[in-house]
Structures are given as structure tokens and as C-alpha cells.
Scaffold this motif. Structure first.
Motif, mmCIF file in Angstrom:
data_model
loop_
_atom_site.group_PDB
_atom_site.id
_atom_site.type_symbol
_atom_site.label_atom_id
_atom_site.label_comp_id
_atom_site.label_asym_id
_atom_site.label_seq_id
_atom_site.Cartn_x
_atom_site.Cartn_y
_atom_site.Cartn_z
ATOM 1 N N ASP A 180 -9.675 29.877 62.600
ATOM 2 C CA ASP A 180 -10.235 29.469 61.307
ATOM 3 C C ASP A 180 -11.725 29.123 61.384
ATOM 4 O O ASP A 180 -12.267 28.493 60.471
ATOM 5 N N THR A 181 -12.378 29.526 62.475
ATOM 6 C CA THR A 181 -13.801 29.229 62.645
ATOM 7 C C THR A 181 -14.632 30.486 62.403
ATOM 8 O O THR A 181 -14.429 31.511 63.053
ATOM 9 N N GLU A 182 -15.564 30.398 61.458
ATOM 10 C CA GLU A 182 -16.425 31.533 61.167
ATOM 11 C C GLU A 182 -17.305 31.852 62.376
ATOM 12 O O GLU A 182 -17.745 30.947 63.085
ATOM 13 N N THR A 183 -17.559 33.140 62.592
ATOM 14 C CA THR A 183 -18.366 33.552 63.737
ATOM 15 C C THR A 183 -19.199 34.775 63.395
ATOM 16 O O THR A 183 -18.746 35.670 62.666
ATOM 17 N N GLU A 184 -20.395 34.827 63.931
ATOM 18 C CA GLU A 184 -21.272 35.978 63.699
ATOM 19 C C GLU A 184 -20.714 37.235 64.363
ATOM 20 O O GLU A 184 -21.040 38.356 63.961
ATOM 21 N N HIS A 185 -19.859 37.048 65.375
ATOM 22 C CA HIS A 185 -19.255 38.199 66.042
ATOM 23 C C HIS A 185 -18.373 39.008 65.099
ATOM 24 O O HIS A 185 -18.098 40.183 65.352
ATOM 25 N N LEU A 186 -17.924 38.363 64.027
ATOM 26 C CA LEU A 186 -17.054 39.028 63.051
ATOM 27 C C LEU A 186 -17.722 39.096 61.685
ATOM 28 O O LEU A 186 -17.051 39.078 60.651
ATOM 29 N N GLY A 187 -19.044 39.133 61.696
ATOM 30 C CA GLY A 187 -19.774 39.246 60.433
ATOM 31 C C GLY A 187 -19.668 38.028 59.550
ATOM 32 O O GLY A 187 -19.704 38.153 58.315
ATOM 33 N N GLY A 188 -19.552 36.856 60.144
ATOM 34 C CA GLY A 188 -19.458 35.626 59.376
ATOM 35 C C GLY A 188 -18.047 35.286 58.913
ATOM 36 O O GLY A 188 -17.838 34.257 58.268
ATOM 37 N N ARG A 189 -17.092 36.139 59.246
ATOM 38 C CA ARG A 189 -15.697 35.866 58.894
ATOM 39 C C ARG A 189 -15.029 35.029 59.974
ATOM 40 O O ARG A 189 -15.516 34.918 61.104
ATOM 41 N N THR A 190 -13.898 34.445 59.630
ATOM 42 C CA THR A 190 -13.066 33.806 60.638
ATOM 43 C C THR A 190 -12.164 34.881 61.250
ATOM 44 O O THR A 190 -11.912 35.922 60.622
ATOM 45 N N PRO A 191 -11.650 34.671 62.469
ATOM 46 C CA PRO A 191 -10.702 35.633 63.028
ATOM 47 C C PRO A 191 -9.494 35.849 62.123
ATOM 48 O O PRO A 191 -9.009 36.979 61.997
ATOM 49 N N ALA A 192 -9.007 34.784 61.476
ATOM 50 C CA ALA A 192 -7.851 34.929 60.577
ATOM 51 C C ALA A 192 -8.187 35.860 59.421
ATOM 52 O O ALA A 192 -7.357 36.690 59.016
ATOM 53 N N GLN A 193 -9.391 35.737 58.876
ATOM 54 C CA GLN A 193 -9.801 36.618 57.790
ATOM 55 C C GLN A 193 -9.937 38.060 58.264
ATOM 56 O O GLN A 193 -9.518 38.994 57.580
ATOM 57 N N ALA A 194 -10.515 38.236 59.458
ATOM 58 C CA ALA A 194 -10.708 39.581 59.999
ATOM 59 C C ALA A 194 -9.374 40.269 60.263
ATOM 60 O O ALA A 194 -9.250 41.482 60.089
ATOM 61 N N LEU A 195 -8.372 39.506 60.680
ATOM 62 C CA LEU A 195 -7.053 40.096 60.937
ATOM 63 C C LEU A 195 -6.477 40.751 59.684
ATOM 64 O O LEU A 195 -5.717 41.723 59.779
ATOM 65 N N SER A 196 -6.836 40.224 58.525
ATOM 66 C CA SER A 196 -6.297 40.741 57.271
ATOM 67 C C SER A 196 -7.046 41.983 56.778
ATOM 68 O O SER A 196 -6.697 42.535 55.730
ATOM 69 N N ALA A 197 -8.044 42.423 57.558
ATOM 70 C CA ALA A 197 -8.852 43.573 57.147
ATOM 71 C C ALA A 197 -8.290 44.890 57.670
ATOM 72 O O ALA A 197 -8.966 45.911 57.607
#
Length: 214
Positions: A180-197
Motif C-alpha cells: 500500500d506504499t506508493e513508489t516511483e518504481h511503479l509510476g507513483g502507484r502502490t503495488p496493490a494498485q499495480a496488481l490490478s492493472a
């Protein structure tokens, strides 16, 4: 290879990893003032791993372990205890990684992958698991009760690998926070958000976790 065979393989890897870890500890503990330390037990354990790890001694981690074991012997013989302890730590890190990778190979069965997730994320609620795995809370309850995992199986396997990679760095609660932590490695998304992409997002999160794991 069937899942049962893969599971048996991970048990064999664990036994060989434990044996090599003990042998490396014994080499590191040798008094440098004495004769050159005997690494035969460590080499024997490496050969055992050669039999059960995919790729054998062509596996990059096993190659590095062989080189580090030789370097460890030289450091101990030279009386360089600080270097010996550093090399021992590197060896231990590689052994953990080899075992982690052997576990990933058991997750052809999504039920085994789901069990890995719930075991590693012991503080996760049903709601947390549903969010990470992209399913409803009702589906999580069904899976926990032994229901067949069909929908979302690829994501379950991917999250199992990610969670396993995080275990060497984070606690269960720390892993949940990481998702649930936003990161620049994922374009400012959280890993949880990126998983839903979709598959691309899942691949990005897996790659990010691998970088953390080393």
C-alpha cells in the motif's frame, strides 16, 4: 513435472541448503592460526544441491556459492575474520535465495500458492487478501475452506512469489504496508494498485519485489 514432485524437490533443496549452511558455519569458525580449513563437507553439500537445483552448477547462485566457499577458506586461512564473516553472510543470502526459488517451483498448484500467501501474510484480513488477489471476500472465504481456485489463479501464483520475495526483508505487517506504499518504481502507484492493472502490472510488481530481494 507434477506439483507433488516439485514439493518433494523443495524438501530436498531445504535439506541440502541446511547442510551447506552448517558446513559454511563450520568453515567460518575455524581458527585461522591452524591448518587450512577443510571445505570437503561444504563441497559435498554443494554437489547435493547440484542434483536437486534446476540447472545444477550452471545455476548462477550455485556458481557464486562455489566461488564464495573457496574465498571463505582463503580468508579463514589468512586469519581475516572480518572478511570471513562477510563471506559467510553472502553465502547465507544465496542459500536463502536458492530455497526461495525452490518454493516458487511448487506453486503450479494455486492452492499451494494461496496457502503460502495466507501463511506469510498472517496479519492480513479477508478484505486485505481479497484486495491483493482481485477477488471478493466471499471467494477468499471459499478458498480458505478448500474450494477450488480457478478464477485468478495466475495472480495468486504471482502474489505468492512476491510475498516470498518480501519475507527476507519485511514482517507480515511490513509486507502488507509495502503493498500500500506508493513508489516511483511503479509510476507513483502502490503495488496493490499495480496488481490490478493486469498482466503488465503484475509483472512490474514482481520485478520490483525481485530488486528488493536482490
Amino acid at each position: 513435472m507434477m506439483s507433488a514432485t516439485r514439493s518433494e524437490g523443495s524438501v530436498l533443496v531445504r535439506a541440502s541448503v541446511d547442510r551447506l549452511g552448517r558446513a559454511i558455519d563450520e568453515v567460518a569458525a575455524v581458527d585461522g592460526a591452524g591448518p587450512e580449513p577443510d571445505v570437503s563437507a561444504a563441497i559435498d553439500a554443494l554437489l547435493d544441491l547440484d542434483d536437486v537445483v534446476p540447472g545444477g552448477l550452471q545455476n548462477p547462485d550455485l556458481k557464486d556459492l562455489l566461488r564464495l566457499t573457496v574465498d571463505l577458506r582463503k580468508a579463514v586461512h589468512a586469519g581475516d575474520q572480518a572478511r570471513a564473516m562477510e563471506l559467510r553472510a553472502y553465502c547465507r543470502l544465496l542459500l536463502r535465495r536458492i530455497f526461495d526459488h525452490s518454493l516458487v517451483a511448487t506453486w503450479d498448484d494455486p492452492a499451494a500458492a494461496f496457502a503460502q500467501i495466507t501463511g506469510a501474510l498472517s496479519t492480513a484480513s479477508i478484505k486485505d487478501l481479497a484486495r491483493l488477489l482481485g477477488v471478493s471476500a466471499k471467494t477468499i472465504s471459499t478458498w480458505r475452506a478448500g474450494g477450488r481456485i480457478e478464477r485468478g489463479a495466475p495472480r495468486v501464483r504471482a502474489v505468492a512469489e512476491i510475498v516470498q520475495l518480501l519475507r527476507s526483508t519485511f514482517t507480515a505487517s511490513g509486507s502488507l504496508q509495502w503493498f500500500d506504499t506508493e513508489t516511483e518504481h511503479l509510476g507513483g502507484r502502490t503495488p496493490a494498485q499495480a496488481l490490478s492493472a493486469g498482466p503488465t502490472g503484475i509483472a512490474d510488481v514482481t520485478d520490483f519485489a525481485r530488486r528488493i530481494h536482490g
